[in-house]
Design a protein around this motif. Structure first.
Motif, PDB file in Angstrom:
ATOM      1  N   ALA A 133       0.775  -1.047  -0.003  1.00 16.21           N
ATOM      2  CA  ALA A 133       0.073   0.013   0.170  1.00 16.21           C
ATOM      3  C   ALA A 133       1.053   1.305   0.047  1.00 16.21           C
ATOM      4  O   ALA A 133       0.622   2.136  -0.872  1.00 16.21           O
ATOM      5  N   ALA A 134       1.989   1.193   0.751  1.00 11.70           N
ATOM      6  CA  ALA A 134       2.785   2.431   0.872  1.00 11.70           C
ATOM      7  C   ALA A 134       3.505   2.737  -0.569  1.00 11.70           C
ATOM      8  O   ALA A 134       3.856   3.688  -0.799  1.00 11.70           O
ATOM      9  N   SER A 135       4.140   1.405  -1.353  1.00 18.27           N
ATOM     10  CA  SER A 135       4.694   1.827  -2.656  1.00 18.27           C
ATOM     11  C   SER A 135       3.607   2.263  -3.716  1.00 18.27           C
ATOM     12  O   SER A 135       3.996   2.789  -4.638  1.00 18.27           O
ATOM     13  N   SER A 136       2.384   1.494  -3.597  1.00 18.99           N
ATOM     14  CA  SER A 136       1.624   1.629  -4.798  1.00 18.99           C
ATOM     15  C   SER A 136       0.383   2.637  -4.542  1.00 18.99           C
ATOM     16  O   SER A 136       0.044   3.186  -5.511  1.00 18.99           O
ATOM     17  N   GLY A 137       0.247   3.277  -3.293  1.00 15.05           N
ATOM     18  CA  GLY A 137      -0.783   4.181  -3.016  1.00 15.05           C
ATOM     19  C   GLY A 137      -2.106   3.624  -3.129  1.00 15.05           C
ATOM     20  O   GLY A 137      -3.093   4.292  -3.060  1.00 15.05           O
ATOM     21  N   ARG A 138      -2.420   2.257  -3.252  1.00 17.59           N
ATOM     22  CA  ARG A 138      -3.484   1.484  -3.206  1.00 17.59           C
ATOM     23  C   ARG A 138      -3.898   1.366  -1.691  1.00 17.59           C
ATOM     24  O   ARG A 138      -3.470   1.161  -0.802  1.00 17.59           O
ATOM     25  N   ASN A 139      -5.210   1.472  -1.658  1.00 20.51           N
ATOM     26  CA  ASN A 139      -5.933   1.293  -0.275  1.00 20.51           C
ATOM     27  C   ASN A 139      -6.483  -0.259  -0.263  1.00 20.51           C
ATOM     28  O   ASN A 139      -7.667  -0.404  -0.609  1.00 20.51           O
ATOM     29  N   VAL A 140      -5.309  -1.149   0.229  1.00 23.59           N
ATOM     30  CA  VAL A 140      -5.740  -2.472   0.194  1.00 23.59           C
ATOM     31  C   VAL A 140      -6.688  -2.757   1.360  1.00 23.59           C
ATOM     32  O   VAL A 140      -7.044  -1.814   2.298  1.00 23.59           O
ATOM     33  N   ASP A 141      -7.388  -3.933   1.577  1.00 17.88           N
ATOM     34  CA  ASP A 141      -8.043  -4.132   2.661  1.00 17.88           C
ATOM     35  C   ASP A 141      -7.836  -4.263   4.081  1.00 17.88           C
ATOM     36  O   ASP A 141      -6.432  -3.797   4.451  1.00 17.88           O
ATOM     37  N   GLY A 142      -8.413  -4.652   4.968  1.00 20.45           N
ATOM     38  CA  GLY A 142      -8.085  -4.382   6.537  1.00 20.45           C
ATOM     39  C   GLY A 142      -6.833  -5.112   6.969  1.00 20.45           C
ATOM     40  O   GLY A 142      -6.669  -4.766   8.001  1.00 20.45           O
ATOM     41  N   ASP A 143      -6.135  -6.078   6.294  1.00 18.88           N
ATOM     42  CA  ASP A 143      -5.159  -6.695   6.666  1.00 18.88           C
ATOM     43  C   ASP A 143      -3.987  -5.833   7.199  1.00 18.88           C
ATOM     44  O   ASP A 143      -3.267  -5.930   8.105  1.00 18.88           O
ATOM     45  N   ALA A 144      -3.880  -4.636   6.236  1.00 22.05           N
ATOM     46  CA  ALA A 144      -2.743  -3.816   6.675  1.00 22.05           C
ATOM     47  C   ALA A 144      -2.889  -2.946   7.836  1.00 22.05           C
ATOM     48  O   ALA A 144      -2.066  -2.705   8.741  1.00 22.05           O
ATOM     49  N   ASP A 145      -4.326  -2.658   7.947  1.00 20.79           N
ATOM     50  CA  ASP A 145      -4.521  -1.901   9.336  1.00 20.79           C
ATOM     51  C   ASP A 145      -4.583  -2.844  10.202  1.00 20.79           C
ATOM     52  O   ASP A 145      -4.008  -2.410  11.392  1.00 20.79           O
ATOM     53  N   ALA A 146      -4.792  -3.868  10.297  1.00 22.51           N
ATOM     54  CA  ALA A 146      -4.621  -4.767  11.417  1.00 22.51           C
ATOM     55  C   ALA A 146      -3.421  -5.174  11.940  1.00 22.51           C
ATOM     56  O   ALA A 146      -2.945  -5.130  12.968  1.00 22.51           O
ATOM     57  N   PHE A 147      -2.429  -5.143  10.951  1.00 22.23           N
ATOM     58  CA  PHE A 147      -0.962  -5.219  11.142  1.00 22.23           C
ATOM     59  C   PHE A 147      -0.580  -4.017  11.814  1.00 22.23           C
ATOM     60  O   PHE A 147       0.157  -4.045  12.778  1.00 22.23           O
ATOM     61  N   ARG A 148      -0.925  -2.774  11.430  1.00 20.81           N
ATOM     62  CA  ARG A 148      -0.355  -1.779  11.923  1.00 20.81           C
ATOM     63  C   ARG A 148      -0.907  -1.593  13.356  1.00 20.81           C
ATOM     64  O   ARG A 148      -0.262  -0.957  14.328  1.00 20.81           O
ATOM     65  N   SER A 149      -2.287  -2.000  13.694  1.00 21.75           N
ATOM     66  CA  SER A 149      -2.659  -2.115  15.207  1.00 21.75           C
ATOM     67  C   SER A 149      -2.166  -2.992  16.154  1.00 21.75           C
ATOM     68  O   SER A 149      -1.951  -2.801  17.550  1.00 21.75           O
ATOM     69  N   LEU A 150      -1.377  -3.915  15.418  1.00 20.53           N
ATOM     70  CA  LEU A 150      -0.573  -4.679  16.307  1.00 20.53           C
ATOM     71  C   LEU A 150       0.636  -4.277  16.883  1.00 20.53           C
ATOM     72  O   LEU A 150       1.191  -4.882  17.959  1.00 20.53           O
ATOM     73  N   LEU A 151       1.389  -3.382  16.129  1.00 23.48           N
ATOM     74  CA  LEU A 151       2.731  -2.856  16.508  1.00 23.48           C
ATOM     75  C   LEU A 151       2.397  -1.652  17.169  1.00 23.48           C
ATOM     76  O   LEU A 151       1.736  -0.967  16.599  1.00 23.48           O
ATOM     77  N   PRO A 152       3.543  -1.387  18.170  1.00 27.11           N
ATOM     78  CA  PRO A 152       3.517   0.066  18.822  1.00 27.11           C
ATOM     79  C   PRO A 152       4.065   1.097  17.700  1.00 27.11           C
ATOM     80  O   PRO A 152       4.630   0.477  16.819  1.00 27.11           O
ATOM     81  N   ALA A 153       4.159   2.202  18.138  1.00 28.57           N
ATOM     82  CA  ALA A 153       4.541   3.203  17.271  1.00 28.57           C
ATOM     83  C   ALA A 153       6.137   3.073  17.200  1.00 28.57           C
ATOM     84  O   ALA A 153       6.848   2.227  17.895  1.00 28.57           O
ATOM     85  N   SER A 154       6.680   3.487  16.058  1.00 27.60           N
ATOM     86  CA  SER A 154       8.097   3.320  15.741  1.00 27.60           C
ATOM     87  C   SER A 154       8.825   3.808  17.011  1.00 27.60           C
ATOM     88  O   SER A 154       8.562   4.846  17.674  1.00 27.60           O
ATOM     89  N   GLY A 155      10.024   3.356  16.985  1.00 33.66           N
ATOM     90  CA  GLY A 155      10.979   3.913  18.312  1.00 33.66           C
ATOM     91  C   GLY A 155      10.716   3.020  19.393  1.00 33.66           C
ATOM     92  O   GLY A 155      11.865   3.243  20.217  1.00 33.66           O
ATOM     93  N   VAL A 156      10.159   2.021  19.466  1.00 33.35           N
ATOM     94  CA  VAL A 156      10.151   1.228  20.585  1.00 33.35           C
ATOM     95  C   VAL A 156      11.148   0.181  20.567  1.00 33.35           C
ATOM     96  O   VAL A 156      11.375  -0.435  19.445  1.00 33.35           O
ATOM     97  N   ARG A 157      11.995  -0.096  21.497  1.00 32.53           N
ATOM     98  CA  ARG A 157      13.126  -1.048  21.496  1.00 32.53           C
ATOM     99  C   ARG A 157      12.609  -2.608  21.139  1.00 32.53           C
ATOM    100  O   ARG A 157      11.712  -2.840  21.604  1.00 32.53           O
ATOM    101  N   LEU A 158      13.540  -3.176  20.516  1.00 31.39           N
ATOM    102  CA  LEU A 158      13.374  -4.431  20.178  1.00 31.39           C
ATOM    103  C   LEU A 158      13.228  -5.472  21.464  1.00 31.39           C
ATOM    104  O   LEU A 158      14.246  -5.218  22.196  1.00 31.39           O
ATOM    105  N   PRO A 159      12.623  -6.562  21.480  1.00 32.23           N
ATOM    106  CA  PRO A 159      11.559  -6.959  20.720  1.00 32.23           C
ATOM    107  C   PRO A 159      10.273  -6.289  21.305  1.00 32.23           C
ATOM    108  O   PRO A 159      10.076  -6.070  22.176  1.00 32.23           O
ATOM    109  N   VAL A 160       9.157  -6.747  20.257  1.00 37.82           N
ATOM    110  CA  VAL A 160       7.771  -6.519  20.733  1.00 37.82           C
ATOM    111  C   VAL A 160       7.354  -7.827  20.892  1.00 37.82           C
ATOM    112  O   VAL A 160       7.602  -8.870  20.312  1.00 37.82           O
TER     113      VAL A 160
END
Length: 250
Positions: free
Chosen positions: A221-248
């Motif tokens: 979605a980031a490369s193509s500009g396409r609005n893909v289905d909810g899988d990408a949104d679900a992935f973003r919701s699973l991970l905290p904001a950037s900058g969090v120390r590894l691991p999650v």
């Protein structure tokens, strides 16, 4: 579904000739990205990979989910079946096969972003071929890594590594060490430790799929500009904001 199987078998290898096979689920309309799915294997074996073997079969649900999630928006899904079951030391047989697959992608879709998804030996393979100029992101599930796995090949790429805390086949500690080496080299690195999960992704299977496919679709979605289905949104919701120390830990 289209297939390509013209990869020449290696010379001087014992046993029957083996050929790599690419299964291709094309995108609807213009191809805006290609996901290449890579399966696991063994340390040493020149036995031919069959479609009925568990390692390639394990990746079929991931490939189908990617096609459902992104196919209508221009994501083609290529699934590689290696020639041989083994890594085979210096031969690095699956790396040769993956580079062959990438060469086919480049000929058919020059300049189109490529996203790699691999499990176990396939995760190692994906990280080893991430230096291909069209590769933009790599998802490695329970990858087979050690201190010699080169981190420089992921320079400028987005990386996701997912490893179960109960894996007894490949090392979560080695995966985390690799993620830390790659941090600052790659564009971004996310490492997710799945509590209670083992190597073969039987436990917490929904989370394995949400992370892997969501990451690939988010990168697409980031490369193509396409609005893909909810899988990408679900992935973003699973991970905290950037900058969090590894691991999650999930």
């Amino acid at each position: 579904m289209r297939k390509i199987d013209d990869r020449e078998p290696a010379q001087g290898v014992p046993g029957p000739a083996a050929r790599a096979v690419l299964s291709i689920a094309g995108a609807a309309g213009e191809t805006r990205g290609v996901a290449l799915v890579l399966h696991g294997g063994r340390a040493n074996s020149y036995d031919a990979v069959r479609g009925t073997h568990l390692s390639p079969a394990r990746m079929i649900p991931f490939a189908r989910a990617l096609q459902r999630g992104g196919g209508s928006d221009g994501l083609a899904v290529w699934t590689l079946r290696n020639r041989y079951r083994g890594w085979n030391g210096k031969d690095m047989s699956p790396v040769e096969d993956a580079r062959w697959a990438l060469s086919h992608i480049s000929r058919e879709h020059p300049g189109v972003p490529v996203y790699l998804l691999g499990h176990s030996m396939g995760g190692l393979t994906a990280l080893c071929v991430a230096d291909h100029p069209q590769v933009e992101a790599v998802a490695a599930l329970a990858p087979w890594l050690d201190s010699s796995t080169p981190a420089g090949r992921v320079a400028g790429r987005r990386i996701l590594i997912v490893h179960g805390t109960e894996d007894r086949w490949t090392s979560p500690a080695n995966s985390l060490a690799y993620a830390r080496r790659a941090d600052g080299v790659a564009e971004s690195v996310d490492y997710v430790a799945l509590k209670g999960a083992g190597h073969f992704m039987f436990r917490r299977v929904g989370l394995w799929n949400s992370l892997a496919n969501g990451f690939i679709l988010d990168a697409f979605a980031a490369s193509s500009g396409r609005n893909v289905d909810g899988d990408a949104d679900a992935f973003r919701s699973l991970l905290p904001a950037s900058g969090v120390r590894l691991p999650v830990v999930l």
